[in-house]
Design a protein around this motif. Structure first.
Motif, PDB file in Angstrom:
ATOM      1  N   ALA A 147       8.552  -0.466 -14.033  1.00  0.00           N
ATOM      2  CA  ALA A 147       9.485  -0.818 -13.058  1.00  0.00           C
ATOM      3  C   ALA A 147       8.858  -1.283 -11.673  1.00  0.00           C
ATOM      4  O   ALA A 147       9.369  -2.229 -11.024  1.00  0.00           O
ATOM      5  CB  ALA A 147      10.426   0.443 -12.413  1.00  0.00           C
ATOM      6  N   TYR A 148       7.712  -0.607 -11.370  1.00  0.00           N
ATOM      7  CA  TYR A 148       7.001  -1.080 -10.122  1.00  0.00           C
ATOM      8  C   TYR A 148       6.401  -2.491 -10.097  1.00  0.00           C
ATOM      9  O   TYR A 148       6.730  -3.351  -9.093  1.00  0.00           O
ATOM     10  CB  TYR A 148       5.903   0.025  -9.901  1.00  0.00           C
ATOM     11  CG  TYR A 148       5.095  -0.242  -8.616  1.00  0.00           C
ATOM     12  CD1 TYR A 148       5.492   0.126  -7.452  1.00  0.00           C
ATOM     13  CD2 TYR A 148       3.972  -1.163  -8.859  1.00  0.00           C
ATOM     14  CE1 TYR A 148       4.483  -0.156  -6.246  1.00  0.00           C
ATOM     15  CE2 TYR A 148       3.055  -1.442  -7.806  1.00  0.00           C
ATOM     16  CZ  TYR A 148       3.452  -1.121  -6.467  1.00  0.00           C
ATOM     17  OH  TYR A 148       2.770  -1.478  -5.417  1.00  0.00           O
ATOM     18  N   LYS A 149       6.090  -2.710 -11.285  1.00  0.00           N
ATOM     19  CA  LYS A 149       5.532  -4.095 -11.532  1.00  0.00           C
ATOM     20  C   LYS A 149       6.420  -5.376 -11.418  1.00  0.00           C
ATOM     21  O   LYS A 149       6.246  -6.010 -11.085  1.00  0.00           O
ATOM     22  CB  LYS A 149       4.721  -4.061 -12.942  1.00  0.00           C
ATOM     23  CG  LYS A 149       3.583  -3.275 -12.996  1.00  0.00           C
ATOM     24  CD  LYS A 149       2.828  -3.089 -14.490  1.00  0.00           C
ATOM     25  CE  LYS A 149       2.580  -4.627 -15.012  1.00  0.00           C
ATOM     26  NZ  LYS A 149       1.951  -4.467 -16.192  1.00  0.00           N
TER      27      LYS A 149
ATOM     28  N   LEU B 113      -2.769  -1.931 -12.544  1.00  0.00           N
ATOM     29  CA  LEU B 113      -1.586  -2.297 -13.038  1.00  0.00           C
ATOM     30  C   LEU B 113      -0.971  -3.343 -13.725  1.00  0.00           C
ATOM     31  O   LEU B 113      -0.495  -3.504 -14.739  1.00  0.00           O
ATOM     32  CB  LEU B 113      -0.558  -2.164 -11.614  1.00  0.00           C
ATOM     33  CG  LEU B 113      -0.441  -0.873 -11.052  1.00  0.00           C
ATOM     34  CD1 LEU B 113       0.243  -0.706  -9.698  1.00  0.00           C
ATOM     35  CD2 LEU B 113       0.138   0.248 -12.043  1.00  0.00           C
ATOM     36  N   PHE B 114      -1.798  -4.651 -13.100  1.00  0.00           N
ATOM     37  CA  PHE B 114      -1.636  -5.935 -13.811  1.00  0.00           C
ATOM     38  C   PHE B 114      -3.045  -6.228 -14.750  1.00  0.00           C
ATOM     39  O   PHE B 114      -3.978  -6.210 -14.040  1.00  0.00           O
ATOM     40  CB  PHE B 114      -1.455  -7.014 -12.956  1.00  0.00           C
ATOM     41  CG  PHE B 114       0.026  -6.739 -12.361  1.00  0.00           C
ATOM     42  CD1 PHE B 114       0.907  -7.379 -12.950  1.00  0.00           C
ATOM     43  CD2 PHE B 114      -0.086  -6.126 -10.950  1.00  0.00           C
ATOM     44  CE1 PHE B 114       2.269  -7.301 -12.387  1.00  0.00           C
ATOM     45  CE2 PHE B 114       1.409  -6.067 -10.401  1.00  0.00           C
ATOM     46  CZ  PHE B 114       2.598  -6.647 -10.937  1.00  0.00           C
TER      47      PHE B 114
ATOM     48  N   SER C 209       0.922  -1.165  -0.041  1.00  0.00           N
ATOM     49  CA  SER C 209       0.163   0.113  -0.056  1.00  0.00           C
ATOM     50  C   SER C 209       0.857   1.237  -0.016  1.00  0.00           C
ATOM     51  O   SER C 209       0.570   2.189  -0.579  1.00  0.00           O
ATOM     52  CB  SER C 209      -1.008   0.113   1.303  1.00  0.00           C
ATOM     53  OG  SER C 209      -1.745  -1.058   1.092  1.00  0.00           O
ATOM     54  N   LEU C 210       1.743   1.175   0.760  1.00  0.00           N
ATOM     55  CA  LEU C 210       2.619   2.510   0.873  1.00  0.00           C
ATOM     56  C   LEU C 210       3.524   2.605  -0.355  1.00  0.00           C
ATOM     57  O   LEU C 210       3.783   3.775  -0.876  1.00  0.00           O
ATOM     58  CB  LEU C 210       3.692   2.312   1.931  1.00  0.00           C
ATOM     59  CG  LEU C 210       3.110   2.294   3.440  1.00  0.00           C
ATOM     60  CD1 LEU C 210       4.253   2.066   4.580  1.00  0.00           C
ATOM     61  CD2 LEU C 210       2.280   3.666   3.662  1.00  0.00           C
ATOM     62  N   GLU C 211       4.142   1.560  -0.726  1.00  0.00           N
ATOM     63  CA  GLU C 211       4.651   1.506  -2.498  1.00  0.00           C
ATOM     64  C   GLU C 211       4.027   2.190  -3.370  1.00  0.00           C
ATOM     65  O   GLU C 211       4.263   3.047  -4.235  1.00  0.00           O
ATOM     66  CB  GLU C 211       5.115   0.096  -2.857  1.00  0.00           C
ATOM     67  CG  GLU C 211       6.417  -0.537  -1.942  1.00  0.00           C
ATOM     68  CD  GLU C 211       7.548   0.357  -2.111  1.00  0.00           C
ATOM     69  OE1 GLU C 211       7.728   0.986  -3.299  1.00  0.00           O
ATOM     70  OE2 GLU C 211       8.725   0.307  -1.309  1.00  0.00           O
ATOM     71  N   LEU C 212       2.687   1.588  -3.180  1.00  0.00           N
ATOM     72  CA  LEU C 212       1.620   2.274  -4.524  1.00  0.00           C
ATOM     73  C   LEU C 212       1.320   3.823  -4.304  1.00  0.00           C
ATOM     74  O   LEU C 212       1.217   4.375  -5.159  1.00  0.00           O
ATOM     75  CB  LEU C 212       0.302   1.629  -4.205  1.00  0.00           C
ATOM     76  CG  LEU C 212      -0.934   1.942  -5.261  1.00  0.00           C
ATOM     77  CD1 LEU C 212      -0.308   1.537  -6.747  1.00  0.00           C
ATOM     78  CD2 LEU C 212      -2.126   1.187  -5.099  1.00  0.00           C
TER      79      LEU C 212
ATOM     80  N   GLN D 215      -4.060  -3.910  -7.708  1.00  0.00           N
ATOM     81  CA  GLN D 215      -3.735  -2.452  -7.406  1.00  0.00           C
ATOM     82  C   GLN D 215      -3.779  -1.781  -8.514  1.00  0.00           C
ATOM     83  O   GLN D 215      -3.824  -2.007  -9.802  1.00  0.00           O
ATOM     84  CB  GLN D 215      -2.138  -2.579  -7.062  1.00  0.00           C
ATOM     85  CG  GLN D 215      -1.699  -3.224  -5.682  1.00  0.00           C
ATOM     86  CD  GLN D 215      -0.603  -2.569  -4.999  1.00  0.00           C
ATOM     87  OE1 GLN D 215       0.499  -3.080  -5.663  1.00  0.00           O
ATOM     88  NE2 GLN D 215      -0.388  -1.926  -3.986  1.00  0.00           N
ATOM     89  N   THR D 216      -4.367  -0.398  -8.329  1.00  0.00           N
ATOM     90  CA  THR D 216      -4.614   0.457  -9.335  1.00  0.00           C
ATOM     91  C   THR D 216      -3.758   2.001  -9.181  1.00  0.00           C
ATOM     92  O   THR D 216      -3.459   2.221  -7.961  1.00  0.00           O
ATOM     93  CB  THR D 216      -5.922   0.832  -9.483  1.00  0.00           C
ATOM     94  OG1 THR D 216      -6.421   1.456  -8.217  1.00  0.00           O
ATOM     95  CG2 THR D 216      -7.000  -0.418  -9.509  1.00  0.00           C
TER      96      THR D 216
END
Length: 396
Positions: free
Chosen positions: A163-165, A200-201, A129-132, A188-189
């Motif tokens: 990169a995040y994915k 994202l996916f 959640s924090l990364e998103l 996650q969106t």
């Protein structure tokens, strides 16, 4: 005139799981969530179940000065998904084999600043959640950068998202795909500008994302063979495979995106109107074009069309044209909705699998672009603060 409003795309209606939180039932009869949320006296704290198609309130408590709360639910045989919520602030939780998860937070920052104990899944979901949130901040900064044109924005957003994915796949999904946090990561969106969120996916637009969903689905088959969510993952993966085949077949039968870019860097589009007559976007050279990608059945379309009609009436005589593409699943409905519109209305029967969406990097509908008189892209909606002023400036 204010910028035309974006709304969340029906393109992603097959999975209504945005901001869901994971809660894995333990081996005992009851699963407990307890803790404190301070600075929230008299606020109502809800425990909500996030189902595959809807969100349901299961329990609630009006918090006292100390913010203490305690909820319990019957344990399930497979991971189930819930959230703690006050107003629009939510806390994502998960439980592994433990019976009690403890949460400590303070309102109104509970969604981004909280402590959790009792579950590795909880800790991992908190990290995700924090990364998103950090990813969303990076995307917002890119979109708002006035020095970047449309192509640069698209490229920069794609790079940070990719990169995040890759990091999420490597660190959270593939190591233990049977875990609740791996499932959580799939849905996650992120939002681009003021539009709705996109996944994202997305197995409907990426073969690599199909593989990610399939990996989690296969793992759930092993660990939770009777779980409805596991079957749903399989359905999503299968639908994605089908859409990828459609895209590949279409690519074999028509020119690829780069082949459709002429020396003027025009991403051309040719689609039929309600009478079957084809309209080429490149034929509108010499005009300022509002290129609109929309679904007429979405909420807010009537107001949006009225705003576009005002623009058309005001600027058409000076050289404005609107090229509006409908992606509704019901073609008859689309025809009835566009019958009285004075501008060019065409229909893309490929829907969410359309190459036109891929070529213009459209992840959310509705979305629009403003094109120069040479039919090259000037700006997209998220870069335009005042569409009326922007059109007037291009026409001068």
């Amino acid at each position: 005139m204010k910028k035309l409003t974006n709304c969340f795309s029906k393109l992603n209606s097959w999975a209504v799981m945005v901001f869901a939180c994971g809660l894995v039932a333990c081996s005992g009869e009851k699963y407990h969530v307890e803790g404190t949320i301070t600075e929230a006296e008299d606020s109502v704290l809800y425990l909500e179940h996030i189902g595959i198609t809807e969100t349901t309130v299961l329990d609630s408590v009006r918090l006292k000065a100390d913010g203490a709360f305690a909820f319990s639910r019957k344990a399930a045989a497979a991971p189930e998904f819930y959230r703690l919520r006050i107003a629009r602030q939510v806390i994502n939780l998960a439980a592994d084999s433990t019976e009690t998860v403890t949460v400590r937070a303070s309102y109104p920052t509970m969604g981004s600043q909280y402590e959790v104990e009792g579950s590795e899944d909880c800790s991992k979901i908190r990290e995700l959640s924090l990364e998103l949130m950090r990813l969303q901040s990076a995307v917002n900064a890119i979109v708002r950068d006035p020095k970047l044109n449309v192509a640069a924005v698209n490229d920069s957003v794609a790079r940070v998202v990719d990169a995040y994915k890759e990091r999420v796949k490597k660190e959270y999904i593939f190591p233990e795909p049977m875990r609740a946090y791996a499932y959580f990561a799939l849905f996650q969106t992120v939002s681009v500008g003021q539009g709705g969120g996109f996944f994202l996916f997305n197995p409907r637009s990426s073969n690599d994302d199909v593989k990610v969903f399939a990996a989690v689905a296969t793992s759930w088959d092993t660990y939770y063979p009777e779980a409805e969510r596991g079957r749903n993952l399989h359905n999503i993966a299968i639908e994605g495979m089908r859409d990828q085949r459609i895209i590949r077949n279409r690519q074999l039968s028509q020119e690829m995106a780069l082949d459709n870019v002429d020396v003027s860097n025009i991403l051309d589009i040719t689609l039929p109107d309600s009478k079957g007559q084809e309209h080429r976007l490149s034929d509108l050279g010499g005009k300022v074009v509002l290129l609109d990608f929309c679904v007429y059945s979405t909420e807010g379309t009537t107001e949006r069309i009225m705003a576009m009609r005002d623009l058309y009436n005001k600027y058409h005589a000076r050289g404005l044209e609107i090229y509006q593409i409908g992606f509704d699943g019901d073609e008859h409905f689309w025809k009835t909705q566009t019958a009285a519109l004075p501008w060019i209305c065409v229909y893309d029967e490929a829907g969410g699998g359309s190459l036109n969406l891929l070529r213009y990097n459209v992840g959310v509908l509705p979305t629009y672009f403003l094109l120069n008189r040479d039919t090259s892209v000037h700006k997209r909606d998220v870069q335009i603060e005042d569409i009326d002023r922007e059109i007037s400036r291009l026409l001068n």
